[in-house]
Enzyme design. Structure first.
Site, PDB file in Angstrom:
ATOM      1  N   ASN A  27      26.801  46.581  -7.622  1.00 53.26           N
ATOM      2  CA  ASN A  27      25.348  46.573  -7.435  1.00 53.26           C
ATOM      3  C   ASN A  27      24.591  45.602  -8.325  1.00 53.26           C
ATOM      4  O   ASN A  27      23.539  45.086  -7.936  1.00 53.26           O
ATOM      5  CB  ASN A  27      24.790  47.979  -7.675  1.00 53.26           C
ATOM      6  CG  ASN A  27      25.198  48.965  -6.604  1.00 53.26           C
ATOM      7  OD1 ASN A  27      25.583  48.583  -5.502  1.00 53.26           O
ATOM      8  ND2 ASN A  27      25.130  50.253  -6.920  1.00 53.26           N
ATOM      9  N   HIS A  80      27.307  43.172   8.754  1.00 55.80           N
ATOM     10  CA  HIS A  80      27.354  41.825   8.188  1.00 55.80           C
ATOM     11  C   HIS A  80      26.961  40.761   9.200  1.00 55.80           C
ATOM     12  O   HIS A  80      27.046  39.570   8.916  1.00 55.80           O
ATOM     13  CB  HIS A  80      28.747  41.532   7.621  1.00 55.80           C
ATOM     14  CG  HIS A  80      29.002  42.200   6.322  1.00 55.80           C
ATOM     15  ND1 HIS A  80      30.183  42.070   5.615  1.00 55.80           N
ATOM     16  CD2 HIS A  80      28.227  43.029   5.564  1.00 55.80           C
ATOM     17  CE1 HIS A  80      30.118  42.768   4.497  1.00 55.80           C
ATOM     18  NE2 HIS A  80      28.948  43.375   4.453  1.00 55.80           N
TER      19      HIS A  80
END
Length: 362
Positions: free
Chosen positions: A129, A228
């Site tokens: 992250n 994606h």
């Protein structure tokens, strides 16, 4: 060859039949809570349990959870999303990714949104992250407007789910009935964030194991990877493929050669880690099935993209080919898998809380 074609057609038909019981999977902007309608939140009934998926029921959730307490909730979410995505088209992908990175840690409980607290470290600092996930300001704006309209009613966990669905639809993707009623956690887990979110250089075996740990199967893996079709990735996430894929200072042999040379221009061997490249080079801000077509031609950006085909796992290979050929099939399964993912380890009822500010516990 004839037997393979027969197998492929049979597989595709079975997959279509299995998906038709739940997901409408069509592009659209009808976001009503659903009173028999066909839009998001539409469908039959309005009880406390959502329609079953794969034999499961998600107790405590309902597409109409806020139909009385905050009927304008989804309209507020969509209004903010339209502005945010028009200013920054990448934001749609970022918000879908936030939902994923939340659910895979300790369930879909908005733990990913929490800042540091004396009793825990924020998941924003985990390896997957840090300097990567974004969109927190958009969630803050949605939450602030919902608090004005319906104080302490709509959870941050549900905001993430609504934002992911809305971002998909606003980018041209499928619409789906979304069970709501999640509650927010009072803690975060840096350790689980580091452990549970699959890295971009994952093998197909690691991806399957990671998804199974969350109660998701190979169909969910390939379907959710299709997110994606939107967004960008940093050089650091695919540099290994260009220069040292197998520890022999050689590129990944599955990379299409011209694509490989183009990527080297974006991502040098030394430096440039934060340079970005589209995950779907053909249509990076449109939700479609081009992602799978690119994988078929050796132009998946991340290792974790390309191994869906090159990993030689029969089921994922078949699904990549099927989704490349049929965008409706992909849309149906993406919507279905998003609902499954959105119901990982639910916090409902009297557990958890509804945060006033998504960045901190009450």
């Amino acid at each position: 060859m004839a037997s393979f074609k027969l197998l492929y057609v049979t597989f595709t038909l079975l997959t279509l039949l299995s998906s038709s019981t739940f997901c409408l999977g069509y592009p659209g902007f009808n976001f009503g809570w659903g009173h028999g309608g066909r839009g998001v939140g539409g469908g039959s009934g309005g009880g406390g349990v959502s329609r079953p998926i794969d034999g499961q029921r998600f107790s405590g959730l309902s597409p109409r959870f806020y139909s009385q307490s905050c009927p304008q909730a989804n309209d507020i979410v969509i209004s903010v999303l339209k502005t945010a995505i028009s200013k920054d088209p990448r934001m749609a992908a970022s918000l879908i990714r936030l939902h994923f990175h939340d659910c895979f840690v300790q369930g879909c409980d908005a733990s990913v949104l929490l800042d540091d607290h004396p009793t825990f470290t924020s998941e924003k600092k985990s390896v997957p992250n840090k300097n990567s996930i974004r969109g927190f300001e958009v969630i803050d704006e949605i939450k602030a407007k919902l608090e004005q309209a319906c104080p302490q009613t709509v959870s941050c966990a549900d905001i993430l789910a609504l934002a992911a669905r809305g971002s998909t639809v606003l980018s041209g993707g499928p619409n789906w009935e979304l069970p709501l009623g999640r509650r927010d956690s009072r803690k975060a887990s840096l350790n689980r964030s580091n452990k549970n979110i699959p890295p971009p250089n994952s093998t197909i075996q690691n991806l399957v194991t990671s998804f199974r740990r969350q109660g998701l199967n190979e169909v969910d893996l390939v379907s959710l990877s299709g997110a994606h079709t939107l967004g960008m990735a940093r050089c650091t996430t695919f540099k290994q493929r260009l220069y040292n894929q197998n520890g022999n200072n050689q590129p990944d042999s599955t990379l299409e050669r011209s694509y490989y040379h183009d990527l080297k221009g974006v991502c040098p061997k030394t430096g440039g880690d934060n340079n970005i490249s589209p995950l779907d080079l053909a249509s990076p801000v449109t939700f479609d099935n081009t992602y799978f077509k690119l994988i078929m031609s050796g132009k998946g950006l991340l290792t974790s993209d390309q191994v869906l085909l090159s990993g030689k796992l029969g089921k994922t290979m078949q699904l990549v080919k099927a989704f490349a050929d049929d965008h409706t099939l992909f849309f149906n399964h993406f919507a279905r898998s998003m609902v499954k993912m959105g119901n990982i380890r639910l916090v409902t009822g009297n557990k958890g809380e509804v945060r006033k500010n998504c960045r901190r516990i009450n």
